[in-house]
Design a protein around this motif. Structure first.
Motif, PDB file in Angstrom:
ATOM      1  N   MET A  72       0.810  -1.216   0.000  1.00  8.62           N
ATOM      2  CA  MET A  72       0.000   0.000   0.000  1.00  8.62           C
ATOM      3  C   MET A  72       0.849   1.273   0.000  1.00  8.62           C
ATOM      4  SD  MET A  72      -3.205  -0.665  -0.224  1.00  8.62           S
ATOM      5  CE  MET A  72      -4.403  -1.983   0.005  1.00  8.62           C
ATOM      6  N   ASP A  73       2.090   1.170   0.443  1.00  7.16           N
ATOM      7  CA  ASP A  73       2.989   2.325   0.467  1.00  7.16           C
ATOM      8  C   ASP A  73       3.800   2.464  -0.814  1.00  7.16           C
ATOM      9  OD1 ASP A  73       2.175   3.013   3.063  1.00  7.16           O
ATOM     10  OD2 ASP A  73       3.584   1.574   3.932  1.00  7.16           O
ATOM     11  N   GLY A  74       3.551   1.556  -1.781  1.00  6.66           N
ATOM     12  CA  GLY A  74       4.287   1.614  -3.038  1.00  6.66           C
ATOM     13  C   GLY A  74       5.634   0.935  -2.999  1.00  6.66           C
ATOM     14  N   ASN A  75       5.889   0.170  -1.943  1.00  5.71           N
ATOM     15  CA  ASN A  75       7.155  -0.554  -1.832  1.00  5.71           C
ATOM     16  C   ASN A  75       6.986  -1.988  -2.321  1.00  5.71           C
ATOM     17  OD1 ASN A  75       8.425   1.691  -0.499  1.00  5.71           O
ATOM     18  ND2 ASN A  75       7.360   1.085   1.388  1.00  5.71           N
ATOM     19  N   PRO A  76       8.083  -2.627  -2.793  1.00  5.98           N
ATOM     20  CA  PRO A  76       7.978  -4.022  -3.247  1.00  5.98           C
ATOM     21  C   PRO A  76       7.478  -4.924  -2.121  1.00  5.98           C
ATOM     22  CG  PRO A  76      10.053  -3.048  -3.952  1.00  5.98           C
ATOM     23  CD  PRO A  76       9.432  -2.071  -2.996  1.00  5.98           C
ATOM     24  N   MET A  77       6.552  -5.817  -2.450  1.00 11.09           N
ATOM     25  CA  MET A  77       6.010  -6.729  -1.453  1.00 11.09           C
ATOM     26  C   MET A  77       7.067  -7.726  -1.001  1.00 11.09           C
ATOM     27  SD  MET A  77       2.680  -6.497  -0.614  1.00 11.09           S
ATOM     28  CE  MET A  77       2.136  -8.166  -0.371  1.00 11.09           C
ATOM     29  N   LYS A  78       7.179  -7.918   0.281  1.00 13.95           N
ATOM     30  CA  LYS A  78       8.097  -8.920   0.808  1.00 13.95           C
ATOM     31  C   LYS A  78       7.389 -10.279   0.798  1.00 13.95           C
ATOM     32  CE  LYS A  78      10.410  -5.681   3.963  1.00 13.95           C
ATOM     33  NZ  LYS A  78      10.716  -5.381   5.379  1.00 13.95           N
ATOM     34  N   PRO A  79       8.077 -11.321   0.337  1.00 13.68           N
ATOM     35  CA  PRO A  79       7.430 -12.643   0.325  1.00 13.68           C
ATOM     36  C   PRO A  79       7.147 -13.123   1.745  1.00 13.68           C
ATOM     37  CG  PRO A  79       9.778 -12.832  -0.156  1.00 13.68           C
ATOM     38  CD  PRO A  79       9.460 -11.371  -0.165  1.00 13.68           C
ATOM     39  N   MET A  80       6.014 -13.769   1.946  1.00 14.21           N
ATOM     40  CA  MET A  80       5.689 -14.327   3.246  1.00 14.21           C
ATOM     41  C   MET A  80       6.600 -15.522   3.531  1.00 14.21           C
ATOM     42  SD  MET A  80       3.195 -12.487   4.466  1.00 14.21           S
ATOM     43  CE  MET A  80       4.016 -11.088   3.684  1.00 14.21           C
ATOM     44  N   PRO A  81       7.014 -15.713   4.792  1.00 15.62           N
ATOM     45  CA  PRO A  81       7.894 -16.843   5.119  1.00 15.62           C
ATOM     46  C   PRO A  81       7.305 -18.175   4.669  1.00 15.62           C
ATOM     47  CG  PRO A  81       7.716 -15.337   6.978  1.00 15.62           C
ATOM     48  CD  PRO A  81       6.701 -14.884   5.970  1.00 15.62           C
ATOM     49  N   GLY A  82       8.138 -18.985   4.053  1.00 12.16           N
ATOM     50  CA  GLY A  82       7.743 -20.339   3.680  1.00 12.16           C
ATOM     51  C   GLY A  82       6.979 -20.472   2.384  1.00 12.16           C
ATOM     52  N   MET A  83       6.535 -19.373   1.794  1.00 16.24           N
ATOM     53  CA  MET A  83       5.771 -19.496   0.551  1.00 16.24           C
ATOM     54  C   MET A  83       6.654 -19.998  -0.578  1.00 16.24           C
ATOM     55  SD  MET A  83       3.066 -16.307   0.442  1.00 16.24           S
ATOM     56  CE  MET A  83       2.324 -16.930  -1.064  1.00 16.24           C
ATOM     57  N   LEU A  84       6.077 -20.825  -1.453  1.00 11.41           N
ATOM     58  CA  LEU A  84       6.822 -21.365  -2.579  1.00 11.41           C
ATOM     59  C   LEU A  84       7.104 -20.264  -3.593  1.00 11.41           C
ATOM     60  CD1 LEU A  84       5.794 -23.956  -1.185  1.00 11.41           C
ATOM     61  CD2 LEU A  84       5.518 -24.955  -3.465  1.00 11.41           C
ATOM     62  N   THR A  85       8.259 -20.332  -4.188  1.00  9.67           N
ATOM     63  CA  THR A  85       8.623 -19.374  -5.228  1.00  9.67           C
ATOM     64  C   THR A  85       7.861 -19.719  -6.510  1.00  9.67           C
ATOM     65  OG1 THR A  85      10.437 -20.744  -6.049  1.00  9.67           O
ATOM     66  CG2 THR A  85      10.933 -19.203  -4.242  1.00  9.67           C
ATOM     67  N   PRO A  86       7.800 -18.794  -7.466  1.00 13.44           N
ATOM     68  CA  PRO A  86       7.162 -19.114  -8.746  1.00 13.44           C
ATOM     69  C   PRO A  86       7.771 -20.347  -9.399  1.00 13.44           C
ATOM     70  CG  PRO A  86       7.465 -16.752  -8.562  1.00 13.44           C
ATOM     71  CD  PRO A  86       8.160 -17.355  -7.381  1.00 13.44           C
ATOM     72  N   ALA A  87       9.093 -20.518  -9.269  1.00  8.60           N
ATOM     73  CA  ALA A  87       9.749 -21.689  -9.861  1.00  8.60           C
ATOM     74  C   ALA A  87       9.295 -22.976  -9.174  1.00  8.60           C
ATOM     75  CB  ALA A  87      11.267 -21.546  -9.762  1.00  8.60           C
ATOM     76  N   GLN A  88       9.151 -22.938  -7.857  1.00 12.67           N
ATOM     77  CA  GLN A  88       8.690 -24.120  -7.129  1.00 12.67           C
ATOM     78  C   GLN A  88       7.245 -24.457  -7.501  1.00 12.67           C
ATOM     79  OE1 GLN A  88       9.800 -22.613  -3.113  1.00 12.67           O
ATOM     80  NE2 GLN A  88      10.763 -24.618  -2.818  1.00 12.67           N
ATOM     81  N   MET A  89       6.416 -23.455  -7.629  1.00 11.33           N
ATOM     82  CA  MET A  89       5.032 -23.699  -8.012  1.00 11.33           C
ATOM     83  C   MET A  89       4.952 -24.268  -9.426  1.00 11.33           C
ATOM     84  SD  MET A  89       2.821 -23.183  -5.617  1.00 11.33           S
ATOM     85  CE  MET A  89       1.329 -23.195  -6.638  1.00 11.33           C
ATOM     86  N   GLU A  90       5.781 -23.779 -10.322  1.00 12.93           N
ATOM     87  CA  GLU A  90       5.784 -24.294 -11.693  1.00 12.93           C
ATOM     88  C   GLU A  90       6.229 -25.747 -11.725  1.00 12.93           C
ATOM     89  OE1 GLU A  90       4.955 -24.481 -15.548  1.00 12.93           O
ATOM     90  OE2 GLU A  90       4.506 -22.789 -14.218  1.00 12.93           O
ATOM     91  N   ALA A  91       7.238 -26.081 -10.917  1.00  7.31           N
ATOM     92  CA  ALA A  91       7.703 -27.473 -10.839  1.00  7.31           C
ATOM     93  C   ALA A  91       6.602 -28.375 -10.287  1.00  7.31           C
ATOM     94  CB  ALA A  91       8.954 -27.551  -9.961  1.00  7.31           C
ATOM     95  N   LEU A  92       5.866 -27.887  -9.305  1.00  9.36           N
ATOM     96  CA  LEU A  92       4.776 -28.674  -8.726  1.00  9.36           C
ATOM     97  C   LEU A  92       3.677 -28.909  -9.756  1.00  9.36           C
ATOM     98  CD1 LEU A  92       3.754 -29.945  -6.059  1.00  9.36           C
ATOM     99  CD2 LEU A  92       2.569 -27.782  -5.606  1.00  9.36           C
ATOM    100  N   ARG A  93       3.350 -27.904 -10.515  1.00  6.43           N
ATOM    101  CA  ARG A  93       2.317 -28.054 -11.544  1.00  6.43           C
ATOM    102  C   ARG A  93       2.736 -29.037 -12.637  1.00  6.43           C
ATOM    103  NH1 ARG A  93       2.582 -22.272 -11.276  1.00  6.43           N
ATOM    104  NH2 ARG A  93       0.954 -21.402  -9.932  1.00  6.43           N
ATOM    105  N   ALA A  94       4.031 -29.107 -12.924  1.00  3.89           N
ATOM    106  CA  ALA A  94       4.526 -29.971 -13.996  1.00  3.89           C
ATOM    107  C   ALA A  94       4.702 -31.419 -13.555  1.00  3.89           C
ATOM    108  CB  ALA A  94       5.854 -29.430 -14.528  1.00  3.89           C
ATOM    109  N   ALA A  95       4.764 -31.664 -12.246  1.00  2.00           N
ATOM    110  CA  ALA A  95       5.034 -33.008 -11.728  1.00  2.00           C
ATOM    111  C   ALA A  95       3.777 -33.871 -11.728  1.00  2.00           C
ATOM    112  CB  ALA A  95       5.608 -32.916 -10.323  1.00  2.00           C
ATOM    113  N   ARG A  96       4.010 -35.182 -11.750  1.00  6.94           N
ATOM    114  CA  ARG A  96       2.914 -36.147 -11.689  1.00  6.94           C
ATOM    115  C   ARG A  96       3.345 -37.337 -10.829  1.00  6.94           C
ATOM    116  NH1 ARG A  96       1.146 -32.366 -13.928  1.00  6.94           N
ATOM    117  NH2 ARG A  96      -0.442 -32.205 -15.580  1.00  6.94           N
TER     118      ARG A  96
END
Length: 227
Positions: free
Chosen positions: A130-154
């Protein structure tokens, strides 16, 4: 010969009682505000809503951040049905999805009741606060790369990535709860205290379950994951 009871009088009494009950039920509730020591109480209008104590900045940020955190967990569990046939994982995922979806709704209501925005992100710019600063990632959240790997896995590969990812995710939530209670004047609201304490206990228990599920993956399945 004794005389029969007077039916009109009895009927009138019943009618009078019914009318009184109906009036009592239809009357507006009385809201009484206790006075200060030595001062009389005040009767308030029926539509008066009790005022909520002001929320601390840390409490608001905790609830906003946990909504974002829970939302990713729900997104992760949404992949289970199409990515694995592991019944135990499906059962666990359904439990996580249900409980965290309910908690998201609770947090949204808590924020709305206090006139606070549901998200800490700037409208239309999820990467900025809300202050116009870059959002800090919440602790433990998966990165975009981790989420993409999860979506691609079976299959077995998905099982392992999901379990390791959700353990990471849950551990992040524990950090958020710890940070809340380590912040001065934060976590004093009864609703937040109960919610954060329950979330901590639940996610610790689920971490233990997921660790055991990881241990049960057969050596053959683990070799499939590594390939």
């Amino acid at each position: 010969m004794p005389q029969a009871p007077c039916k009109p009088v009895f009927a009138l009494a019943v009618l009078t009682l019914a009318t009184a009950v109906a009036r009592a039920q239809s009357s507006s509730p009385v809201i009484v505000e206790p006075g200060a020591p030595g001062q009389p109480s005040k009767t308030l209008p029926a539509d008066t809503r009790p005022s909520l104590p002001p929320a601390s900045h840390a409490d608001v940020e905790f609830m906003q951040g946990m909504i974002m955190h829970h939302s990713q967990a729900v997104e992760m569990t949404g992949l289970i049905a199409s990515h694995t046939s592991n019944a135990a994982l499906a059962s666990l995922g359904a439990k996580i999805s249900s409980s965290q979806s309910d908690e998201i709704r609770f947090m949204q209501r808590w924020l709305a009741a206090r006139g606070q925005p549901i998200s800490m992100a700037m409208p239309g710019m999820p990467e900025m606060d809300m202050d116009g600063n870059p959002m800090k990632p919440m602790p433990g959240m998966l990165t975009p790369a981790q989420m993409e790997a999860l979506r691609a896995a079976r299959g077995a590969q998905f099982d392992r990535l999901f379990l390791t990812g959700m353990i990471q995710h849950h551990n992040g939530a524990l950090i958020m709860v710890k940070d809340l209670f380590n912040t001065a004047a934060a976590g004093q609201d009864a609703d937040i205290f109960n919610f954060a304490t329950d979330a901590d206990n639940t996610q610790r228990a689920e971490i233990a379950i997921m660790q055991k599920m990881l241990e049960k993956l057969s050596p053959q399945k683990l070799s499939e994951v590594k390939q």
